[in-house]
Design a protein around this motif. Structure first.
Motif, PDB file in Angstrom:
ATOM      1  N   ASP A   1       0.866  -1.174   0.000  1.00 51.20           N
ATOM      2  CA  ASP A   1       0.000   0.000   0.000  1.00 51.20           C
ATOM      3  C   ASP A   1       0.906   1.228   0.000  1.00 51.20           C
ATOM      4  O   ASP A   1       1.821   1.319   0.822  1.00 51.20           O
TER       5      ASP A   1
ATOM      6  N   THR B   1      -3.799   7.116  -3.055  1.00 47.44           N
ATOM      7  CA  THR B   1      -3.409   5.808  -2.541  1.00 47.44           C
ATOM      8  C   THR B   1      -3.452   4.772  -3.654  1.00 47.44           C
ATOM      9  O   THR B   1      -4.386   4.761  -4.471  1.00 47.44           O
ATOM     10  N   LEU B   2      -2.453   3.931  -3.709  1.00 49.63           N
ATOM     11  CA  LEU B   2      -2.505   2.787  -4.623  1.00 49.63           C
ATOM     12  C   LEU B   2      -2.122   1.530  -3.863  1.00 49.63           C
ATOM     13  O   LEU B   2      -1.346   1.557  -2.901  1.00 49.63           O
ATOM     14  N   LYS B   3      -2.700   0.413  -4.321  1.00 46.16           N
ATOM     15  CA  LYS B   3      -2.484  -0.878  -3.676  1.00 46.16           C
ATOM     16  C   LYS B   3      -2.188  -1.919  -4.738  1.00 46.16           C
ATOM     17  O   LYS B   3      -2.730  -1.859  -5.843  1.00 46.16           O
TER      18      LYS B   3
ATOM     19  N   GLN C   1      -5.440  -1.265  -7.404  1.00 47.66           N
ATOM     20  CA  GLN C   1      -6.383  -0.274  -6.882  1.00 47.66           C
ATOM     21  C   GLN C   1      -5.698   1.082  -6.777  1.00 47.66           C
ATOM     22  O   GLN C   1      -4.581   1.196  -6.291  1.00 47.66           O
ATOM     23  N   ILE C   2      -6.390   2.112  -7.277  1.00 51.62           N
ATOM     24  CA  ILE C   2      -5.939   3.497  -7.161  1.00 51.62           C
ATOM     25  C   ILE C   2      -7.120   4.326  -6.671  1.00 51.62           C
ATOM     26  O   ILE C   2      -8.227   4.212  -7.202  1.00 51.62           O
TER      27      ILE C   2
ATOM     28  N   ALA D   1       2.178   9.287  -8.805  1.00 49.97           N
ATOM     29  CA  ALA D   1       1.739   7.893  -8.866  1.00 49.97           C
ATOM     30  C   ALA D   1       1.834   7.354 -10.282  1.00 49.97           C
ATOM     31  O   ALA D   1       2.241   6.203 -10.502  1.00 49.97           O
TER      32      ALA D   1
ATOM     33  N   VAL E   1      -0.534  -3.383  -9.895  1.00 47.78           N
ATOM     34  CA  VAL E   1      -1.277  -2.367  -9.155  1.00 47.78           C
ATOM     35  C   VAL E   1      -2.751  -2.610  -9.431  1.00 47.78           C
ATOM     36  O   VAL E   1      -3.210  -2.526 -10.572  1.00 47.78           O
TER      37      VAL E   1
ATOM     38  N   ILE F   1       4.056   4.134 -11.316  1.00 48.61           N
ATOM     39  CA  ILE F   1       3.460   2.929 -11.912  1.00 48.61           C
ATOM     40  C   ILE F   1       4.179   2.564 -13.206  1.00 48.61           C
ATOM     41  O   ILE F   1       4.444   1.390 -13.481  1.00 48.61           O
TER      42      ILE F   1
END
Length: 394
Positions: free
Chosen positions: A195, A260-262, A245-246, A218, A243, A222
């Motif tokens: 995360d 936030t990215l996950k 989720q953003i 971000a 990746v 990425i």
């Protein structure tokens, strides 16, 4: 049921049990439960073990159940594991025993795994005098979130008595009922989760010079992230960085304060695993310096690679061939999917089998809302795992 002809005994007892196991599977299928919420399923398992005269502990790893079968002679302890949890998927099979719980479904076949191990429990309880050692029956929660095995290990599932080897399995829709697949060495990937929060400074979209844009940071990160796999990992060592989720921003004309990215990292060996994590930290430092951002990284190593031990696997495969025939046992390829059974094989030698569950005329895949495995795989699993236990505990 006697142990004079164990193959015939296993076959006949499995045939007797099969209708009951299918009926029980359908009841469990109606009432799926998510990770660490498997209270009803655990209660069913505990009741079945009690009915068979198998002592069991509940609440192991929060909602896990552990049964123990003592053999007739001293010997090692074999752990056999089945997972019990379902998925947050709306079922669309239209089956008469479809999920009665909105938004929940056994779309990975863990209901099949649960009753398969209950069938194994019944068979091996009857054959216990022929066993040199003992069977630890592990009904595990929370495999889908890769947290159930670590939780059970933390609660002492590998102790009292200590476990010497382990055996796992999964229904496999890419194979027909009666087919069994295996992989030598690393068969499923390590799984890590990350995360990242990018902190900038909010401002008007028309005046970006007065803001610090976390979205731009971000996006740059990425794009660079995939160079870790393509330029820093040995091409012969599999690695996948995703990746998934953003989240950030509220309207189109405001640069947000943060984003936030996950994502996940899948690798097959320790060197690649270390290289991805260290490389990610280096890239973040570069984005911070280049775009004036601040970032927070939470990086969690979830489970190691699942590695089959040849010494255990060879004996399990001999048992599988005795059940389904030489031609039906085939070697397959490794998967970048992950399995927390790897937490057991990290501690003791083990083997993991893929048991064909593909229904005629269908092309099912796991984690699908219309997943309909062939229930004939239950009997094949019971026979194969029971025979494997005898092979390992002779």
């Amino acid at each position: 049921m006697t142990a004079n002809d164990p193959d015939a005994a296993i076959r006949d007892e499995t045939a007797r049990l099969e209708p009951q196991l299918i009926a029980l599977r359908r009841e469990l299928h109606k009432r799926p439960e998510l990770a660490f919420e498997e209270h009803e399923t655990a209660a069913v398992v505990a009741a079945e073990l009690a009915r068979l005269g198998i002592p069991a502990r509940t609440g192991v790893g929060r909602t896990g159940v552990v049964g123990l079968i003592e053999g007739g002679r001293p010997g090692p302890t074999l752990l056999i594991r089945a997972d019990m949890d379902a998925l947050p998927i709306q079922e669309r099979t239209g089956l008469p025993f479809a999920s009665e719980r909105d938004g929940l479904m056994h779309a990975c076949g863990h209901d099949i795994h649960t009753v398969t191990l209950l069938g194994v429990a019944a068979v091996l309880k009857a054959l216990a005098p022929a066993l040199a050692g003992r069977i630890k029956l592990v009904f595990q929660p929370a495999e889908e979130v890769l947290e159930g095995a670590p939780a059970m290990i933390a609660d002492g599932v590998m102790d009292d008595p200590g476990v010497d080897m382990c055996l796992g399995f999964h229904n496999w829709p890419w194979g027909k009922v009666g087919q069994i697949q295996y992989v030598r060495g690393a068969c499923q990937a390590a799984s890590d989760a990350f995360d990242i929060v990018f902190h900038g400074r909010s401002g008007h979209a028309a005046h970006p010079q007065a803001a610090i844009d976390p979205i731009a940071g971000a996006a740059l990160f990425i794009g660079q992230l995939q160079t870790l796999v393509s330029r820093e990992i040995n091409p012969l060592s599999p690695a996948v960085v995703t990746v998934g989720q953003i989240s950030g921003g509220t309207v189109r004309n405001i640069i947000p304060d943060q984003l936030t990215l996950k994502g996940t990292v899948r690798t097959m060996d320790a060197a690649a695993r270390d290289a991805v994590e260290s490389g990610m930290r280096r890239l973040l430092a570069g984005v911070e310096a280049g775009l004036r951002l601040r970032s927070e990284l939470a990086y969690a190593r979830k489970v190691p690679p699942l590695v089959n031990d040849d010494r255990v696997l060879d004996r399990v495969l001999a048992a599988a061939r005795a059940v389904v025939g030489e031609a039906a046992v085939t070697q397959g390829g490794a998967s970048m999917g992950s399995e927390d059974f790897a937490c057991f094989t990290e501690l003791v030698p083990g083997a993991h089998l893929r048991i064909g569950s593909g229904a005629p005329g269908r092309s099912d895949v796991l984690h699908n809302s219309d997943y309909q495995p062939d229930e004939g795989c239950i009997a094949v699993g019971v026979r194969t795992l029971s025979r494997a236990a005898l092979e390992l505990l002779q």
